[in-house]
Enzyme design. Structure first.
Site, PDB file in Angstrom:
ATOM      1  CG  HIS A   1      -4.344   5.086  -2.662  1.00 43.98           C
ATOM      2  ND1 HIS A   1      -5.339   4.145  -3.212  1.00 43.98           N
ATOM      3  CD2 HIS A   1      -4.068   4.351  -1.347  1.00 43.98           C
ATOM      4  CE1 HIS A   1      -5.608   3.183  -2.451  1.00 43.98           C
ATOM      5  NE2 HIS A   1      -4.620   2.993  -1.364  1.00 43.98           N
TER       6      HIS A   1
ATOM      7  CD  GLU B   1       3.818   7.188  13.945  1.00 45.55           C
ATOM      8  OE1 GLU B   1       3.978   7.816  13.074  1.00 45.55           O
ATOM      9  OE2 GLU B   1       3.481   7.971  15.148  1.00 45.55           O
ATOM     10  CB  SER B   2       0.660   1.566  10.004  1.00 42.35           C
ATOM     11  OG  SER B   2       2.037   1.103  10.361  1.00 42.35           O
TER      12      SER B   2
ATOM     13  CE1 TYR C   1      -3.611  -3.334  -8.251  1.00 38.77           C
ATOM     14  CE2 TYR C   1      -1.826  -1.689  -7.416  1.00 38.77           C
ATOM     15  CZ  TYR C   1      -2.870  -2.147  -8.219  1.00 38.77           C
ATOM     16  OH  TYR C   1      -3.341  -1.232  -9.346  1.00 38.77           O
ATOM     17  NE  ARG C   2      -7.595  -5.239  -0.682  1.00 37.59           N
ATOM     18  CZ  ARG C   2      -7.940  -4.363  -1.356  1.00 37.59           C
ATOM     19  NH1 ARG C   2      -6.768  -3.468  -1.774  1.00 37.59           N
ATOM     20  NH2 ARG C   2      -8.965  -4.138  -1.833  1.00 37.59           N
TER      21      ARG C   2
ATOM     22  N   GLY D   1      -5.079   0.003  16.274  1.00 32.54           N
ATOM     23  CA  GLY D   1      -3.943  -0.474  15.628  1.00 32.54           C
ATOM     24  C   GLY D   1      -2.644   0.397  15.728  1.00 32.54           C
ATOM     25  NE  ARG D   2       4.352   0.410  13.539  1.00 24.80           N
ATOM     26  CZ  ARG D   2       5.036   1.048  12.767  1.00 24.80           C
ATOM     27  NH1 ARG D   2       4.417   1.366  11.596  1.00 24.80           N
ATOM     28  NH2 ARG D   2       6.128   1.519  12.677  1.00 24.80           N
TER      29      ARG D   2
ATOM     30  CB  SER E   1      -0.872  -0.068   0.991  1.00 26.90           C
ATOM     31  OG  SER E   1      -1.760   1.144   1.216  1.00 26.90           O
TER      32      SER E   1
END
Length: 393
Positions: free
Chosen positions: A198, A355-356, A201-202, A352-353, A184
């Site tokens: 942006h 920073e991410s 893909y996953r 969640g994290r 990402s």
């Protein structure tokens, strides 16, 4: 698509951990078609390098993901050593996204003249992540490219929803193992005439477990968010992805372009976040080899679709009013991500994290009370394109 419209979901800067937590919740409500096992083939790998250490966090137990252990050197693969076949779809997709992270970061650094900072982590029983960030560069104010490989387990009810039926011998207390991997990125240039971009893909699969069949699907997309309409630029960006789509399935581009326009709607403003691209999710309607090839070509053309537009405009002169308009459009970017993006809002609600989760946001943005654009101005043209999505190619 086989999910109802309100259940479309995008993995973004939250990382795969939060994506899977939300996906598990969605899967409890919506049935997905069964899928076949992905075939394999051999691809070579190169080694990875070095990161700084950070404190570890803990993910929600709902999907059985372990805490992170931050590392100094990234292994060649984040798959489970001695367990996962490097030539399986898991291994092949990991190679695709890690090679894409390398090549895209190298291309951006070459234009900007600034290196990316890297953080990385693993988990004891497999998986991990690599975050690369460029900030305060010469061309980009902020840019980042994240890779995640995640192993976990989902509740029995989520798996039952995935296959659309009850499963013999699957007890309510059972947890079905899953794997997910993704890349990402968001990039915000300084110059108001150079667009934000942006992509994501996953790949996701549940393992065959205790005689229970596995599930798999792909998702992804690339979209562009300029502050001004330059038709030549939009023809280049959309034309790049239309050519890729047409090569794999002539029905892809009109479907995924429309899907992108619909997903990135800022509903309370009545306008899109940017000027579109392609977006798809839960794709498993054909052989996995074909979808892997499509996803690979899409991510490998990010630089071709985007960088020529930035290099064309990165040294353009601009006025204070044009910079002001860019800041207001970035404000809209923030509004979408914090209000409507399912992954971002879920990550914020589940601890969640951080920073991410928030790395997709621009370093600077602006809001002004009752701001109005002048009739017939370039800003008015952009708003018209955002309120009435256009056909660029």
């Amino acid at each position: 698509g086989h999910l109802i419209a309100l259940d479309w979901i995008r993995l973004d800067w939250i990382g795969l951990d939060q994506y899977i937590e939300e996906r598990s919740s969605i899967m409890q409500r919506v049935a997905l078609p069964s899928a076949t096992k992905a075939p394999t083939s051999r691809i070579s790998r190169n080694s990875r390098v070095a990161v700084s250490s950070r404190p570890c966090g803990v993910r929600a137990a709902a999907v059985g993901i372990e805490k992170e252990d931050y590392i100094e050197t990234v292994p060649d693969s984040l798959l489970r050593a001695g367990i996962d076949d490097q030539n399986s779809m898991k291994g092949r997709f990991e190679r695709v996204i890690r090679e894409a992270q390398d090549s895209i970061c190298a291309a951006i650094s070459e234009v900007d003249g600034t290196p990316f900072h890297q953080d990385a982590w693993t988990r004891e029983s497999g998986g991990g992540g690599i975050t690369r960030v460029l900030k305060d560069g010469n061309v980009w104010e902020k840019a980042g490219v994240n890779v995640s490989v995640v192993y976990g387990s989902m509740p029995a009810e989520a798996y039952r929803a995935a296959v659309g039926r009850d499963v013999k011998d699957l007890k309510d207390a059972d947890r079905v193992p899953f794997f997910a991997a993704g890349i990402s990125s968001v990039m915000h240039p300084w110059n108001p005439h150079a667009p934000t971009m942006h992509f994501n893909y996953r790949y996701f699969e549940t393992e065959e477990w205790n005689g229970i069949p596995g599930q798999w699907w792909f998702g992804g997309g690339t979209d562009i968010t300029p502050s001004y309409v330059v038709e030549e630029d939009m023809k280049h960006f959309h034309g790049t992805y239309k050519a890729i789509c047409d090569k794999h399935d002539p029905g892809f581009y009109p479907k995924y372009k429309k899907w992108c326009d619909e997903y990135f709607q800022i509903k309370h403003r009545g306008e899109t976040r940017g000027l579109g691209g392609i977006f798809f999710d839960d794709l498993n309607d054909r052989e996995p080899e074909k979808i892997l090839a499509f996803s690979t070509e899409c991510v490998n053309n990010v630089v071709n679709a985007y960088v020529p537009i930035v290099t064309k405009h990165m040294n353009d002169s601009f006025t204070e009013e044009e910079k002001r308009w860019q800041q207001l459009r970035r404000g809209r970017y923030v509004e979408f991500n914090l209000v409507y993006d399912r992954g971002t809002t879920f990550g914020l609600k589940t601890g969640g994290r951080i920073e991410s989760i928030l790395m997709s946001l621009p370093k600077t943005a602006g809001w002004e009370y009752d701001f109005q654009v002048a009739e017939g101005s370039p800003e008015a043209e952009f708003l018209d394109a955002a309120r009435n999505p256009r056909t660029w190619v």
